[in-house]
Motif scaffolding. Sequence first.
Motif, PDB file in Angstrom:
ATOM      1  N   ALA A 249       0.841  -1.194   0.000  1.00 47.31           N
ATOM      2  CA  ALA A 249       0.000   0.000   0.000  1.00 47.31           C
ATOM      3  C   ALA A 249       0.874   1.241   0.000  1.00 47.31           C
ATOM      4  CB  ALA A 249      -0.929   0.002   1.216  1.00 47.31           C
ATOM      5  N   SER A 250       0.272   2.356  -0.367  1.00 47.49           N
ATOM      6  CA  SER A 250       0.981   3.634  -0.339  1.00 47.49           C
ATOM      7  C   SER A 250       0.247   4.613   0.556  1.00 47.49           C
ATOM      8  CB  SER A 250       1.095   4.221  -1.744  1.00 47.49           C
ATOM      9  OG  SER A 250       1.683   5.512  -1.694  1.00 47.49           O
ATOM     10  N   GLN A 251       1.007   5.352   1.337  1.00 41.99           N
ATOM     11  CA  GLN A 251       0.413   6.367   2.206  1.00 41.99           C
ATOM     12  C   GLN A 251      -0.197   7.513   1.401  1.00 41.99           C
ATOM     13  OE1 GLN A 251       3.768   7.295   4.665  1.00 41.99           O
ATOM     14  NE2 GLN A 251       3.670   5.359   5.807  1.00 41.99           N
ATOM     15  N   ASN A 252       0.122   7.585   0.108  1.00 46.06           N
ATOM     16  CA  ASN A 252      -0.406   8.639  -0.759  1.00 46.06           C
ATOM     17  C   ASN A 252      -1.597   8.171  -1.589  1.00 46.06           C
ATOM     18  OD1 ASN A 252       2.992   8.749  -1.353  1.00 46.06           O
ATOM     19  ND2 ASN A 252       2.022  10.329  -0.104  1.00 46.06           N
ATOM     20  N   ASP A 253      -2.105   6.972  -1.302  1.00 49.87           N
ATOM     21  CA  ASP A 253      -3.208   6.447  -2.097  1.00 49.87           C
ATOM     22  C   ASP A 253      -4.375   7.425  -2.077  1.00 49.87           C
ATOM     23  OD1 ASP A 253      -5.387   4.860  -3.177  1.00 49.87           O
ATOM     24  OD2 ASP A 253      -4.171   3.093  -2.752  1.00 49.87           O
ATOM     25  N   TRP A 276       4.042  -0.739   3.568  1.00 54.78           N
ATOM     26  CA  TRP A 276       3.934   0.492   2.813  1.00 54.78           C
ATOM     27  C   TRP A 276       5.075   0.572   1.811  1.00 54.78           C
ATOM     28  CZ3 TRP A 276      -0.448   2.986   3.569  1.00 54.78           C
ATOM     29  CH2 TRP A 276      -1.051   3.027   4.832  1.00 54.78           C
ATOM     30  N   VAL A 277       4.831   1.156   0.677  1.00 55.19           N
ATOM     31  CA  VAL A 277       5.932   1.484  -0.240  1.00 55.19           C
ATOM     32  C   VAL A 277       6.964   2.335   0.492  1.00 55.19           C
ATOM     33  CG1 VAL A 277       6.542   2.768  -2.329  1.00 55.19           C
ATOM     34  CG2 VAL A 277       4.465   1.374  -2.296  1.00 55.19           C
ATOM     35  N   GLN A 278       6.479   3.195   1.391  1.00 54.22           N
ATOM     36  CA  GLN A 278       7.362   4.109   2.119  1.00 54.22           C
ATOM     37  C   GLN A 278       8.223   3.403   3.172  1.00 54.22           C
ATOM     38  OE1 GLN A 278       4.095   4.670   1.459  1.00 54.22           O
ATOM     39  NE2 GLN A 278       4.246   6.396   0.043  1.00 54.22           N
ATOM     40  N   ASP A 279       7.898   2.149   3.523  1.00 47.94           N
ATOM     41  CA  ASP A 279       8.767   1.391   4.434  1.00 47.94           C
ATOM     42  C   ASP A 279      10.129   1.144   3.788  1.00 47.94           C
ATOM     43  OD1 ASP A 279       6.761   1.269   6.331  1.00 47.94           O
ATOM     44  OD2 ASP A 279       6.114  -0.749   5.758  1.00 47.94           O
ATOM     45  N   THR A 280      10.103   0.869   2.486  1.00 51.03           N
ATOM     46  CA  THR A 280      11.331   0.604   1.741  1.00 51.03           C
ATOM     47  C   THR A 280      11.940   1.890   1.207  1.00 51.03           C
ATOM     48  OG1 THR A 280      10.508  -1.584   1.093  1.00 51.03           O
ATOM     49  CG2 THR A 280      12.286  -0.645  -0.239  1.00 51.03           C
TER      50      THR A 280
END
Length: 317
Positions: A249-253, A276-280
């Motif tokens: 998932a993305s936090q910007n969805d 999240w994509v943001q984890d990586t």
Amino acid sequence: MPRSLRRVAGTLTAAVAVALGSLGVGTATATADTPAGSVGLPSPIADVLPGADPAGANDWSCTPGPRHPRPVVLVHGTGMSMSMSWNALAPALRQEGYCVFALNYGASTRSWGTGDIRTSARELATFVDTVRFRTGAAQVDLVGHSQGGTVARQYLRFAGGANASDPGRSAVRNVVMLGPTTHGTTFNGTQQWVDMLTSLRITDEATNERIAAATVGLASYQQLTGSRFLAELNAGGETIPGIGYTVIASQNDDIVTPPAGAFLVPGPGAAVRNEWVQDTCPGAVVKHVGLLDDPRSIYLVQSALDPAYRTRTLAPC
């Protein structure tokens, strides 16, 4: 019903139709060919909806090798098609040596991925059976975007995709979901209009479903937070033992709102990775549709399908 309430109902119904329609439920355009990945379609719908095979997918002569013994089946989202969704991921997976297949599903008079999700899950079941038969593979892995993840879960639970008592006989081994509508979505506020219609007793669930089916497609309504469909799908647990789940998932969805609603709640014996994509890649800005072709999300899909990929490949941050 009093005339004033009929006016309100008409106004709010139109607002729901416009809002949902703006969220990617597209209008079909003509095409001369019916792709091999289009299954279970009433004629002439199949003849007017777009969706040619994406690059790298639907090579029916492909034989899975020992490195990647399971074919990967790609399942698009609402109002999309396989050709609109997978022209980045399909060739990336094919380059890694996977046999890759994609389908169009859920046809209505408007577009793909708008029909009843229950019917779409049965279409997916037919397609997976065909892939297994043609490739000789015992199992497949699924990658679903948005509604595609929800269709995959419906298939696993209610359309024969999983065998909870004997997981080795399941048709599916792993499911990777990109921004799925696991717990529904408010569609950035559209939910408020539907709630108002119902709370005023202007409509009920069955009426809302009929309105959706006649306008934007039943699948859009089924994915709203609190829908009867999602309550049935999630009742008794969101996962099935023996299936490996990854949710990306993305936090910007901007479509699945709130974005954290994409994540699964693991049940007993479940193998679930929510990330999240943001984890990586901290600071990454990836919208809902961007999950389809952003190099960071593609990296995470590759890593979910093959954990060794993460160890030998740098994340494209």
